[in-house]
Design a protein around this motif. Sequence first.
Motif, PDB file in Angstrom:
ATOM      1  N   MET A   1       0.835  -1.173   0.000  1.00 10.06           N
ATOM      2  CA  MET A   1       0.000   0.000   0.000  1.00 10.06           C
ATOM      3  C   MET A   1       0.876   1.231   0.000  1.00 10.06           C
ATOM      4  SD  MET A   1      -3.095   0.893   2.562  1.00 10.06           S
ATOM      5  CE  MET A   1      -4.245  -0.013   1.552  1.00 10.06           C
ATOM      6  N   SER A   2       0.565   2.186  -0.819  1.00  8.44           N
ATOM      7  CA  SER A   2       1.385   3.381  -0.919  1.00  8.44           C
ATOM      8  C   SER A   2       1.041   4.372   0.185  1.00  8.44           C
ATOM      9  CB  SER A   2       1.182   4.035  -2.290  1.00  8.44           C
ATOM     10  OG  SER A   2      -0.102   4.605  -2.363  1.00  8.44           O
ATOM     11  N   ASP A   3       1.909   5.366   0.358  1.00  7.39           N
ATOM     12  CA  ASP A   3       1.692   6.382   1.379  1.00  7.39           C
ATOM     13  C   ASP A   3       0.500   7.278   1.055  1.00  7.39           C
ATOM     14  OD1 ASP A   3       3.867   5.426   2.731  1.00  7.39           O
ATOM     15  OD2 ASP A   3       5.263   6.864   1.854  1.00  7.39           O
TER      16      ASP A   3
ATOM     17  N   ASN B   1     -16.851  -0.756  14.043  1.00 10.26           N
ATOM     18  CA  ASN B   1     -15.717   0.103  14.414  1.00 10.26           C
ATOM     19  C   ASN B   1     -14.733   0.331  13.273  1.00 10.26           C
ATOM     20  OD1 ASN B   1     -16.339   0.406  17.303  1.00 10.26           O
ATOM     21  ND2 ASN B   1     -16.034  -1.799  17.330  1.00 10.26           N
ATOM     22  N   TYR B   2     -15.155   0.056  12.064  1.00  9.13           N
ATOM     23  CA  TYR B   2     -14.267   0.140  10.904  1.00  9.13           C
ATOM     24  C   TYR B   2     -13.595   1.507  10.764  1.00  9.13           C
ATOM     25  CZ  TYR B   2     -12.889   0.894   6.095  1.00  9.13           C
ATOM     26  OH  TYR B   2     -12.198   1.254   4.981  1.00  9.13           O
ATOM     27  N   GLU B   3     -14.352   2.584  10.931  1.00  9.36           N
ATOM     28  CA  GLU B   3     -13.778   3.921  10.751  1.00  9.36           C
ATOM     29  C   GLU B   3     -12.676   4.199  11.765  1.00  9.36           C
ATOM     30  OE1 GLU B   3     -16.507   7.159  10.338  1.00  9.36           O
ATOM     31  OE2 GLU B   3     -17.928   5.934   9.231  1.00  9.36           O
ATOM     32  N   VAL B   4     -12.864   3.773  13.002  1.00  5.81           N
ATOM     33  CA  VAL B   4     -11.854   3.976  14.041  1.00  5.81           C
ATOM     34  C   VAL B   4     -10.601   3.166  13.727  1.00  5.81           C
ATOM     35  CG1 VAL B   4     -11.327   3.667  16.489  1.00  5.81           C
ATOM     36  CG2 VAL B   4     -13.582   4.485  15.791  1.00  5.81           C
ATOM     37  N   TYR B   5     -10.792   1.881  13.376  1.00  9.51           N
ATOM     38  CA  TYR B   5      -9.652   1.017  13.064  1.00  9.51           C
ATOM     39  C   TYR B   5      -8.891   1.539  11.849  1.00  9.51           C
ATOM     40  CZ  TYR B   5     -12.054  -2.390  16.088  1.00  9.51           C
ATOM     41  OH  TYR B   5     -12.672  -3.025  17.123  1.00  9.51           O
ATOM     42  N   SER B   6      -9.619   1.964  10.834  1.00  7.78           N
ATOM     43  CA  SER B   6      -8.995   2.447   9.603  1.00  7.78           C
ATOM     44  C   SER B   6      -8.196   3.723   9.855  1.00  7.78           C
ATOM     45  CB  SER B   6     -10.073   2.693   8.548  1.00  7.78           C
ATOM     46  OG  SER B   6      -9.513   3.197   7.374  1.00  7.78           O
ATOM     47  N   SER B   7      -8.765   4.655  10.613  1.00  9.52           N
ATOM     48  CA  SER B   7      -8.044   5.900  10.883  1.00  9.52           C
ATOM     49  C   SER B   7      -6.829   5.655  11.782  1.00  9.52           C
ATOM     50  CB  SER B   7      -8.968   6.944  11.503  1.00  9.52           C
ATOM     51  OG  SER B   7      -9.464   6.500  12.744  1.00  9.52           O
ATOM     52  N   THR B   8      -6.934   4.690  12.698  1.00 16.46           N
ATOM     53  CA  THR B   8      -5.790   4.348  13.545  1.00 16.46           C
ATOM     54  C   THR B   8      -4.658   3.767  12.706  1.00 16.46           C
ATOM     55  OG1 THR B   8      -7.248   3.953  15.424  1.00 16.46           O
ATOM     56  CG2 THR B   8      -5.038   3.006  15.538  1.00 16.46           C
ATOM     57  N   LEU B   9      -4.987   2.882  11.782  1.00 16.29           N
ATOM     58  CA  LEU B   9      -3.959   2.319  10.900  1.00 16.29           C
ATOM     59  C   LEU B   9      -3.330   3.398  10.020  1.00 16.29           C
ATOM     60  CD1 LEU B   9      -5.600  -1.063   9.866  1.00 16.29           C
ATOM     61  CD2 LEU B   9      -3.612  -0.722  11.324  1.00 16.29           C
ATOM     62  N   ALA B  10      -4.126   4.373   9.589  1.00 16.56           N
ATOM     63  CA  ALA B  10      -3.584   5.466   8.777  1.00 16.56           C
ATOM     64  C   ALA B  10      -2.582   6.292   9.593  1.00 16.56           C
ATOM     65  CB  ALA B  10      -4.717   6.350   8.267  1.00 16.56           C
ATOM     66  N   LEU B  11      -2.888   6.536  10.870  1.00 11.32           N
ATOM     67  CA  LEU B  11      -1.954   7.265  11.731  1.00 11.32           C
ATOM     68  C   LEU B  11      -0.670   6.478  11.948  1.00 11.32           C
ATOM     69  CD1 LEU B  11      -4.385   8.693  14.417  1.00 11.32           C
ATOM     70  CD2 LEU B  11      -3.135   9.980  12.671  1.00 11.32           C
TER      71      LEU B  11
ATOM     72  N   VAL C   1      -7.539   5.567   2.518  1.00 12.89           N
ATOM     73  CA  VAL C   1      -8.648   4.686   2.835  1.00 12.89           C
ATOM     74  C   VAL C   1      -8.133   3.250   2.874  1.00 12.89           C
ATOM     75  CG1 VAL C   1     -10.892   3.851   2.085  1.00 12.89           C
ATOM     76  CG2 VAL C   1     -10.287   6.252   1.740  1.00 12.89           C
ATOM     77  N   THR C   2      -8.421   2.588   3.978  1.00 12.46           N
ATOM     78  CA  THR C   2      -8.018   1.201   4.144  1.00 12.46           C
ATOM     79  C   THR C   2      -9.268   0.347   4.028  1.00 12.46           C
ATOM     80  OG1 THR C   2      -6.295   1.915   5.657  1.00 12.46           O
ATOM     81  CG2 THR C   2      -6.858  -0.403   5.691  1.00 12.46           C
ATOM     82  N   SER C   3      -9.228  -0.668   3.186  1.00  8.57           N
ATOM     83  CA  SER C   3     -10.410  -1.502   3.009  1.00  8.57           C
ATOM     84  C   SER C   3     -10.679  -2.315   4.265  1.00  8.57           C
ATOM     85  CB  SER C   3     -10.218  -2.438   1.817  1.00  8.57           C
ATOM     86  OG  SER C   3      -9.255  -3.423   2.132  1.00  8.57           O
ATOM     87  N   GLU C   4     -11.915  -2.714   4.410  1.00  7.90           N
ATOM     88  CA  GLU C   4     -12.302  -3.526   5.562  1.00  7.90           C
ATOM     89  C   GLU C   4     -11.564  -4.863   5.549  1.00  7.90           C
ATOM     90  OE1 GLU C   4     -16.452  -5.008   7.585  1.00  7.90           O
ATOM     91  OE2 GLU C   4     -16.447  -3.151   6.432  1.00  7.90           O
ATOM     92  N   ALA C   5     -11.299  -5.390   4.358  1.00  9.44           N
ATOM     93  CA  ALA C   5     -10.562  -6.652   4.248  1.00  9.44           C
ATOM     94  C   ALA C   5      -9.116  -6.478   4.732  1.00  9.44           C
ATOM     95  CB  ALA C   5     -10.577  -7.143   2.801  1.00  9.44           C
ATOM     96  N   LEU C   6      -8.509  -5.328   4.433  1.00  4.09           N
ATOM     97  CA  LEU C   6      -7.140  -5.070   4.884  1.00  4.09           C
ATOM     98  C   LEU C   6      -7.084  -4.894   6.400  1.00  4.09           C
ATOM     99  CD1 LEU C   6      -4.187  -4.683   4.192  1.00  4.09           C
ATOM    100  CD2 LEU C   6      -4.669  -2.271   3.792  1.00  4.09           C
ATOM    101  N   VAL C   7      -8.065  -4.203   6.959  1.00  6.21           N
ATOM    102  CA  VAL C   7      -8.122  -4.052   8.411  1.00  6.21           C
ATOM    103  C   VAL C   7      -8.257  -5.425   9.063  1.00  6.21           C
ATOM    104  CG1 VAL C   7      -9.477  -3.112  10.333  1.00  6.21           C
ATOM    105  CG2 VAL C   7      -9.066  -1.711   8.313  1.00  6.21           C
ATOM    106  N   SER C   8      -9.086  -6.259   8.506  1.00  4.61           N
ATOM    107  CA  SER C   8      -9.253  -7.617   9.022  1.00  4.61           C
ATOM    108  C   SER C   8      -7.957  -8.411   8.918  1.00  4.61           C
ATOM    109  CB  SER C   8     -10.372  -8.324   8.255  1.00  4.61           C
ATOM    110  OG  SER C   8     -10.533  -9.646   8.718  1.00  4.61           O
ATOM    111  N   ALA C   9      -7.249  -8.247   7.819  1.00  4.50           N
ATOM    112  CA  ALA C   9      -5.974  -8.949   7.627  1.00  4.50           C
ATOM    113  C   ALA C   9      -4.933  -8.488   8.640  1.00  4.50           C
ATOM    114  CB  ALA C   9      -5.465  -8.726   6.206  1.00  4.50           C
TER     115      ALA C   9
END
Length: 65
Positions: A1-3, A32-42, A7-15
């Motif tokens: 995944m590039s910098d 909680n997808y939005e929280v998990y996705s934004s945390t991974l982005a940070l 947006v992180t897909s739900e499948a990637l968050v699950s992985a």
Amino acid sequence: MSDNDSVTSEALVSAVFDHAGLTIPPDRLAANYEVYSSTLALIRQASVTGLGEAVPAVGFKASWD
């Protein structure tokens, strides 16, 4: 995944959770997808992409006197 990907897909968050050995039920992931996705982005923003060359500490002298 590039910098540039914000947006992180739900499948990637699950992985990511699977890789960490965490079992997250699909309904909790969806809720909680939005929280998990934004945390991974940070985390991605804070991660160092390349450390490069480190100068050795030749001037360091470990002694008590």
